[in-house]
Motif scaffolding. Structure first.
Motif, PDB file in Angstrom:
ATOM      1  N   ALA A  56       0.706  -1.217  -0.008  1.00 56.84           N
ATOM      2  CA  ALA A  56       0.049  -0.097  -0.014  1.00 56.84           C
ATOM      3  C   ALA A  56       1.006   1.328  -0.002  1.00 56.84           C
ATOM      4  O   ALA A  56       1.947   1.448   0.789  1.00 56.84           O
ATOM      5  N   GLY A  57       0.553   2.018  -0.955  1.00 57.50           N
ATOM      6  CA  GLY A  57       1.293   3.394  -1.026  1.00 57.50           C
ATOM      7  C   GLY A  57       2.597   3.312  -1.490  1.00 57.50           C
ATOM      8  O   GLY A  57       3.282   4.367  -1.733  1.00 57.50           O
ATOM      9  N   PHE A  58       3.271   2.336  -1.812  1.00 63.05           N
ATOM     10  CA  PHE A  58       4.463   2.043  -2.459  1.00 63.05           C
ATOM     11  C   PHE A  58       4.678   2.880  -3.751  1.00 63.05           C
ATOM     12  O   PHE A  58       5.776   3.710  -3.852  1.00 63.05           O
ATOM     13  N   ILE A  59       3.632   2.618  -4.740  1.00 68.29           N
ATOM     14  CA  ILE A  59       3.796   3.226  -6.108  1.00 68.29           C
ATOM     15  C   ILE A  59       4.139   4.778  -5.782  1.00 68.29           C
ATOM     16  O   ILE A  59       4.712   5.460  -6.559  1.00 68.29           O
ATOM     17  N   GLN A  60       3.103   5.254  -4.905  1.00 66.52           N
ATOM     18  CA  GLN A  60       3.205   6.830  -4.923  1.00 66.52           C
ATOM     19  C   GLN A  60       4.599   7.274  -4.169  1.00 66.52           C
ATOM     20  O   GLN A  60       5.022   8.275  -4.592  1.00 66.52           O
ATOM     21  N   THR A  61       5.014   6.543  -3.285  1.00 59.96           N
ATOM     22  CA  THR A  61       6.241   6.911  -2.436  1.00 59.96           C
ATOM     23  C   THR A  61       7.416   6.959  -3.592  1.00 59.96           C
ATOM     24  O   THR A  61       8.317   7.574  -3.599  1.00 59.96           O
ATOM     25  N   LEU A  62       7.304   5.699  -4.600  1.00 62.43           N
ATOM     26  CA  LEU A  62       8.362   5.623  -5.539  1.00 62.43           C
ATOM     27  C   LEU A  62       8.236   6.740  -6.510  1.00 62.43           C
ATOM     28  O   LEU A  62       9.383   7.237  -6.947  1.00 62.43           O
ATOM     29  N   SER A  63       7.257   7.168  -6.720  1.00 63.00           N
ATOM     30  CA  SER A  63       6.788   8.487  -7.644  1.00 63.00           C
ATOM     31  C   SER A  63       7.166   9.898  -7.270  1.00 63.00           C
ATOM     32  O   SER A  63       8.037  10.462  -7.966  1.00 63.00           O
ATOM     33  N   ASP A  64       7.042   9.820  -5.847  1.00 61.79           N
ATOM     34  CA  ASP A  64       7.639  10.948  -5.339  1.00 61.79           C
ATOM     35  C   ASP A  64       9.091  11.143  -5.249  1.00 61.79           C
ATOM     36  O   ASP A  64       9.665  12.203  -5.475  1.00 61.79           O
ATOM     37  N   SER A  65       9.696   9.630  -4.970  1.00 66.95           N
ATOM     38  CA  SER A  65      11.239  10.013  -4.642  1.00 66.95           C
ATOM     39  C   SER A  65      11.650   9.903  -6.325  1.00 66.95           C
ATOM     40  O   SER A  65      12.698  10.952  -6.220  1.00 66.95           O
ATOM     41  N   LEU A  66      11.186   9.447  -7.384  1.00 68.22           N
ATOM     42  CA  LEU A  66      11.784   9.762  -8.693  1.00 68.22           C
ATOM     43  C   LEU A  66      11.661  11.222  -9.022  1.00 68.22           C
ATOM     44  O   LEU A  66      12.758  11.688  -9.565  1.00 68.22           O
ATOM     45  N   GLU A  67      10.623  11.929  -8.691  1.00 66.18           N
ATOM     46  CA  GLU A  67      10.509  13.205  -9.112  1.00 66.18           C
ATOM     47  C   GLU A  67      11.701  14.147  -8.230  1.00 66.18           C
ATOM     48  O   GLU A  67      12.237  14.894  -9.087  1.00 66.18           O
ATOM     49  N   CYS A  68      11.829  13.670  -6.892  1.00 66.32           N
ATOM     50  CA  CYS A  68      12.972  14.455  -6.241  1.00 66.32           C
ATOM     51  C   CYS A  68      14.223  14.138  -6.769  1.00 66.32           C
ATOM     52  O   CYS A  68      15.125  15.058  -6.989  1.00 66.32           O
ATOM     53  N   TRP A  69      14.403  12.662  -7.134  1.00 68.22           N
ATOM     54  CA  TRP A  69      15.847  12.405  -7.490  1.00 68.22           C
ATOM     55  C   TRP A  69      16.254  13.053  -8.857  1.00 68.22           C
ATOM     56  O   TRP A  69      17.277  13.525  -9.026  1.00 68.22           O
ATOM     57  N   ARG A  70      15.244  13.140  -9.728  1.00 62.72           N
ATOM     58  CA  ARG A  70      15.659  13.686 -11.077  1.00 62.72           C
ATOM     59  C   ARG A  70      15.803  15.193 -11.131  1.00 62.72           C
ATOM     60  O   ARG A  70      16.620  15.693 -11.978  1.00 62.72           O
ATOM     61  N   ARG A  71      15.220  15.969 -10.031  1.00 65.03           N
ATOM     62  CA  ARG A  71      15.388  17.354 -10.099  1.00 65.03           C
ATOM     63  C   ARG A  71      16.778  17.400  -9.488  1.00 65.03           C
ATOM     64  O   ARG A  71      17.541  18.423  -9.948  1.00 65.03           O
TER      65      ARG A  71
END
Length: 215
Positions: A56-71
């Protein structure tokens, strides 16, 4: 490979378990390449064991992490960071290095991507104990720290502390005064040692142990 570890160190916060999971499951280089190439969170999660994908919630957490890392990847400059570290006389230690402190492996996916080190990394091989405490320390607290560290040094233990004012600085100073070794762990980068009031201590520590940072 050092640049890859340095990049991970630059784009993640300390203790980032999602980053640790990707490095463990997909490899240090491959996982960074996938992130840089723009893979989506669902596609990336599909490369991981099913229990992560379904959590539960893993995809959203991963999506948020990817956005941060790419910046952060867009402004990261690992080559310059490693060059600056070399100018300071330091080196980057990774989990693949001979002198990596294997006790950190207990952190599992919270393990640092790398350690930025001023000093001799061989000091990591010593039995260590951490002594930390209040910045606004009482006289009693400082005396107790002095006595405790003297005992620890007599046992042959390496003293690890944070280099902050108060108990932390007293612990490292007491180690050096009693002919022991110390590691000072910085919250920030090694080119901006803090607090500046302890610069003399940090200089002594790097020649009788090490000054290290996760960032």
């Amino acid at each position: 490979m050092l640049e890859t570890y340095a990049t991970w160190s630059e784009i993640t916060e300390p203790g980032d378990a999602i980053a640790g999971l990707l490095r463990r499951e997909l490899g240090v280089s491959n996982s960074l390449a996938l992130i840089s190439d723009g893979i989506g969170s669902k596609e990336l999660a599909a490369l991981l064991p099913a229990d992560y994908f379904q959590a539960a919630g893993f995809i959203q957490t991963l999506s948020d992490s990817l956005e941060c890392w790419r910046r952060r990847i867009a402004i990261a400059n690992p080559e310059k960071s490693l060059e600056r570290l070399a100018q300071l006389g330091g080196e980057l230690i990774t989990p693949e290095s001979d002198h990596w402190p294997t006790t950190l492996d207990d952190l599992a996916d919270h393990l640092p991507a790398a350690l930025w080190v001023l000093g001799d990394p061989k000091v990591f091989e010593e039995t260590a104990i951490s002594v930390i405490g209040a910045r606004l320390a009482s006289d009693y607290g400082l005396r107790l720290t002095q006595d405790l560290v003297r005992f620890c040094v007599d046992q042959g233990w390496l003293i690890v502390s944070g280099g902050a004012l108060g108990i932390d600085a007293k612990a490292s100073k007491a180690a050096l005064e009693n002919h022991g070794n110390t590691i000072c762990v910085m919250a920030g980068g090694l080119d901006r040692l803090y607090p500046s009031a302890n610069l003399e201590l940090f200089n002594l520590a790097r020649h009788s142990g090490a000054v290290i940072s996760e960032v």
